[in-house]
Motif scaffolding. Sequence first.
Motif, mmCIF file in Angstrom:
data_model
loop_
_atom_site.group_PDB
_atom_site.id
_atom_site.type_symbol
_atom_site.label_atom_id
_atom_site.label_comp_id
_atom_site.label_asym_id
_atom_site.label_seq_id
_atom_site.Cartn_x
_atom_site.Cartn_y
_atom_site.Cartn_z
ATOM 1 N N GLY A 198 0.939 -0.706 -0.054
ATOM 2 C CA GLY A 198 0.183 0.172 -0.299
ATOM 3 C C GLY A 198 1.050 1.208 0.115
ATOM 4 O O GLY A 198 1.602 0.943 -0.209
ATOM 5 N N ALA A 199 0.206 2.441 0.304
ATOM 6 C CA ALA A 199 1.178 3.404 0.125
ATOM 7 C C ALA A 199 1.943 3.956 1.543
ATOM 8 O O ALA A 199 1.731 3.610 2.770
ATOM 9 N N ALA A 200 3.653 4.205 0.906
ATOM 10 C CA ALA A 200 4.265 4.601 2.492
ATOM 11 C C ALA A 200 3.964 6.020 3.019
ATOM 12 O O ALA A 200 4.699 6.493 3.896
ATOM 13 N N ASP A 201 3.969 6.830 1.452
ATOM 14 C CA ASP A 201 3.297 7.732 1.577
ATOM 15 C C ASP A 201 2.473 8.924 0.685
ATOM 16 O O ASP A 201 2.597 7.620 -0.103
ATOM 17 N N GLU A 202 2.830 10.312 0.628
ATOM 18 C CA GLU A 202 1.877 10.434 -0.401
ATOM 19 C C GLU A 202 2.722 10.261 -2.184
ATOM 20 O O GLU A 202 1.764 10.630 -3.085
ATOM 21 N N HIS A 203 3.734 9.735 -1.908
ATOM 22 C CA HIS A 203 4.384 9.663 -3.301
ATOM 23 C C HIS A 203 4.571 8.227 -3.711
ATOM 24 O O HIS A 203 4.687 7.493 -4.753
ATOM 25 N N ALA A 204 5.394 7.489 -2.874
ATOM 26 C CA ALA A 204 5.794 6.234 -2.752
ATOM 27 C C ALA A 204 4.798 4.953 -2.467
ATOM 28 O O ALA A 204 3.774 5.153 -1.439
ATOM 29 N N VAL A 205 5.139 3.327 -2.416
ATOM 30 C CA VAL A 205 4.425 2.486 -1.709
ATOM 31 C C VAL A 205 5.181 1.512 -1.372
ATOM 32 O O VAL A 205 6.363 1.430 -1.778
ATOM 33 N N THR A 206 4.691 0.240 -0.667
ATOM 34 C CA THR A 206 5.360 -0.302 -0.164
ATOM 35 C C THR A 206 4.816 -1.759 -1.336
ATOM 36 O O THR A 206 3.645 -1.676 -0.635
ATOM 37 N N ALA A 207 5.999 -3.027 -0.821
ATOM 38 C CA ALA A 207 5.469 -3.884 -1.700
ATOM 39 C C ALA A 207 5.002 -5.239 -0.726
ATOM 40 O O ALA A 207 5.270 -4.750 0.699
ATOM 41 N N GLY A 208 3.964 -5.997 -0.891
ATOM 42 C CA GLY A 208 3.455 -6.982 -0.197
ATOM 43 C C GLY A 208 3.064 -8.150 -0.520
ATOM 44 O O GLY A 208 3.005 -7.888 -2.087
ATOM 45 N N PHE A 209 2.036 -8.775 -0.255
ATOM 46 C CA PHE A 209 1.180 -10.200 -0.854
ATOM 47 C C PHE A 209 0.449 -10.479 -0.022
ATOM 48 O O PHE A 209 0.182 -9.698 1.199
ATOM 49 N N LEU A 210 -0.766 -10.932 -0.443
ATOM 50 C CA LEU A 210 -1.615 -11.231 -0.116
ATOM 51 C C LEU A 210 -1.672 -13.350 -0.222
ATOM 52 O O LEU A 210 -1.418 -13.473 -0.616
ATOM 53 N N THR A 211 -2.532 -13.858 0.470
ATOM 54 C CA THR A 211 -2.874 -15.288 0.676
ATOM 55 C C THR A 211 -4.037 -15.678 0.624
ATOM 56 O O THR A 211 -5.341 -14.644 0.888
ATOM 57 N N VAL A 212 -4.529 -16.525 -0.032
ATOM 58 C CA VAL A 212 -6.212 -16.692 0.051
ATOM 59 C C VAL A 212 -6.606 -18.593 -0.372
ATOM 60 O O VAL A 212 -4.914 -19.367 -1.011
ATOM 61 N N PRO A 213 -6.825 -19.073 -0.170
ATOM 62 C CA PRO A 213 -6.930 -20.276 0.367
ATOM 63 C C PRO A 213 -7.501 -20.921 -1.841
ATOM 64 O O PRO A 213 -8.291 -20.200 -2.332
ATOM 65 N N ALA A 214 -6.959 -22.223 -2.337
ATOM 66 C CA ALA A 214 -6.885 -21.989 -3.737
ATOM 67 C C ALA A 214 -8.611 -22.384 -3.707
ATOM 68 O O ALA A 214 -9.009 -22.070 -4.678
ATOM 69 N N ALA A 215 -9.141 -22.597 -2.777
ATOM 70 C CA ALA A 215 -10.263 -23.309 -3.120
ATOM 71 C C ALA A 215 -11.351 -21.852 -3.964
ATOM 72 O O ALA A 215 -11.896 -21.759 -3.822
ATOM 73 N N ARG A 216 -11.202 -21.005 -2.805
ATOM 74 C CA ARG A 216 -11.962 -19.917 -3.619
ATOM 75 C C ARG A 216 -11.330 -19.400 -4.481
ATOM 76 O O ARG A 216 -12.399 -18.530 -4.938
ATOM 77 N N LEU A 217 -10.490 -19.762 -5.048
ATOM 78 C CA LEU A 217 -10.400 -18.837 -6.716
ATOM 79 C C LEU A 217 -10.596 -20.175 -7.632
ATOM 80 O O LEU A 217 -10.963 -19.705 -8.958
ATOM 81 N N ALA A 218 -11.240 -20.969 -7.148
ATOM 82 C CA ALA A 218 -11.719 -22.591 -7.998
ATOM 83 C C ALA A 218 -12.976 -21.678 -8.481
ATOM 84 O O ALA A 218 -13.006 -22.809 -9.208
ATOM 85 N N ALA A 219 -13.913 -21.680 -7.749
ATOM 86 C CA ALA A 219 -15.637 -21.256 -7.914
ATOM 87 C C ALA A 219 -15.627 -19.668 -8.339
ATOM 88 O O ALA A 219 -14.752 -18.607 -7.609
ATOM 89 N N GLU A 220 -16.126 -19.199 -9.439
ATOM 90 C CA GLU A 220 -16.794 -18.280 -9.619
ATOM 91 C C GLU A 220 -17.161 -17.487 -8.877
ATOM 92 O O GLU A 220 -18.496 -17.970 -8.079
ATOM 93 N N GLY A 221 -16.605 -15.837 -8.735
ATOM 94 C CA GLY A 221 -17.475 -15.047 -7.335
ATOM 95 C C GLY A 221 -16.917 -14.283 -7.263
ATOM 96 O O GLY A 221 -15.938 -13.792 -8.386
ATOM 97 N N ALA A 222 -16.911 -13.372 -6.136
ATOM 98 C CA ALA A 222 -16.193 -12.124 -5.736
ATOM 99 C C ALA A 222 -14.393 -12.274 -5.926
ATOM 100 O O ALA A 222 -13.871 -11.126 -6.405
ATOM 101 N N HIS A 223 -13.684 -13.469 -5.653
ATOM 102 C CA HIS A 223 -12.383 -13.846 -5.647
ATOM 103 C C HIS A 223 -12.102 -13.089 -6.780
ATOM 104 O O HIS A 223 -10.712 -13.972 -7.110
#
Length: 505
Positions: free
Chosen positions: A336-361
Amino acid sequence: MDPRTGKRRAQVAAEATAQDVDQAVTAAHAARAALADRTVRAAFLRTAADLLDAAQDDLVATADAETALGAARLTGELARTRYQLRAFADLVDEGAYLGVVIDHPDSAATPPVPDLRRYKIPLGVVAVYAASNFPFAFSVPGGDTASALAAGCPVVVKAHPDHPDTSERVAAVLRAAAGRHGLPEAVVGLVHGFDAGVDLVRHPLVAAAGFTGSVRGGRALFDAAAARPVPIPFHGELGSLNPVVVTEAAAAERGEQIGTGLAGSMTLGAGQFCVKPGLVLAPEGAGGDRLLKSLTEGLGATDAGVLLDHRMRDNFVAGVVERAQLPDVSAPVAPGAADEHAVTAGFLTVPAARLAAEGAHDLLLEECFGPVTVVARYADEAEISAVLARLPGNLTATVHLSAEEAAGDPATDGRGTRLLAELTPLAGRVLVDGWPTGVAVAPAQQHGGPYPATTSTSTSVGGTAIERWLRPVAYQNTPEALLPPELHDANPLGLPRRCDGRLEH
């Protein structure tokens, strides 16, 4: 605007009017004959590379001020750009790209074969749409421009608004190179502005287009190209998730190493590479946990970065927030935002089963431009297959295997072969035990994939990129005195060709 400070820079160009676009295209169209001589074209491309080399310090400083990509990255990118120009010059000299085929008459064939001679000719004026994240290699002097000029096609480039000064300076270098070989400056045209981009693809004298950018912008131009009274080829690179599969055995064998490599790849260029790994399928269990721990450590050692412009920064921050709010999504390292100009790196995790079905994911299956990736933890191979079956087309797809899986050890039950078979339909470049960032400029390269990665089956990197700007024509029973020299029996130009079914060098 300076992306590091948000301050406005001096104006260097005005947005082109419809009349400006027409003048640029008309002049480029009139310059086609000047590019007919292959020897002159090759010399022009080499001189362009030499002059870019001479102007390196000025160009890199200008590009860095406009993009915040850093002098080291931009110096390497400019070197790559010069290499592309010289590589296409070599290709022009060789002449194999012309695809010369000669079949002499054969009355005994069924049906009888007349005298047929085939080769490829340039399409005409090519519209090039510059990319935001590569102010050299995929912009004014980039692969689309180099390959089009090598094919004998003048170009009119629509500059990207993130680096207009760089675009003007590079265009001046290319025009100076053209002048040294008696070519008109109009072989390289340049226009600025959103409306100019639309006018360009609709201009009746534009014969083809090359685009690198977003799905939304590329699709709009693609549709405009198809809706013309005379549709034209539109070779667009739009967007890519670049999935990575890490097998359970690979994670157990070297999870820490894979996590470190992922951190480096996803943050390269502040995550602004078109081949950034945006989705990683990692196993549940100890091996996958070690991978995530190493990834977390690697990202923790990564400095905040500045994106190409504040619009991209805002889209990145908003996109990360929207994804992180989905059910069962967590952010072990919150991007997300580090300050008004820079951003920080990161990652998200999710169960693969969530991506296997259609929906918000489904949102997690869309590219998020910037330094973030999604790690989907799977329970078994069936979940890998279920997620891969839902993915759109990509530029790349990667699999990390154990040593036994890579060697095809019978004990692995063909797991490596199966995964390659599942990944191959998804992408134009399939990697094993590597990372997709870094696209080699080589004859065998394929930088393109199924939609929405690209709108055609061609590549925008490597020697075969020239094929996008050519079309074949065959002459039947034509007296040799009327044929171009490339198709004469004596082969006065010494071209590689296929004659009566036999390859000649």
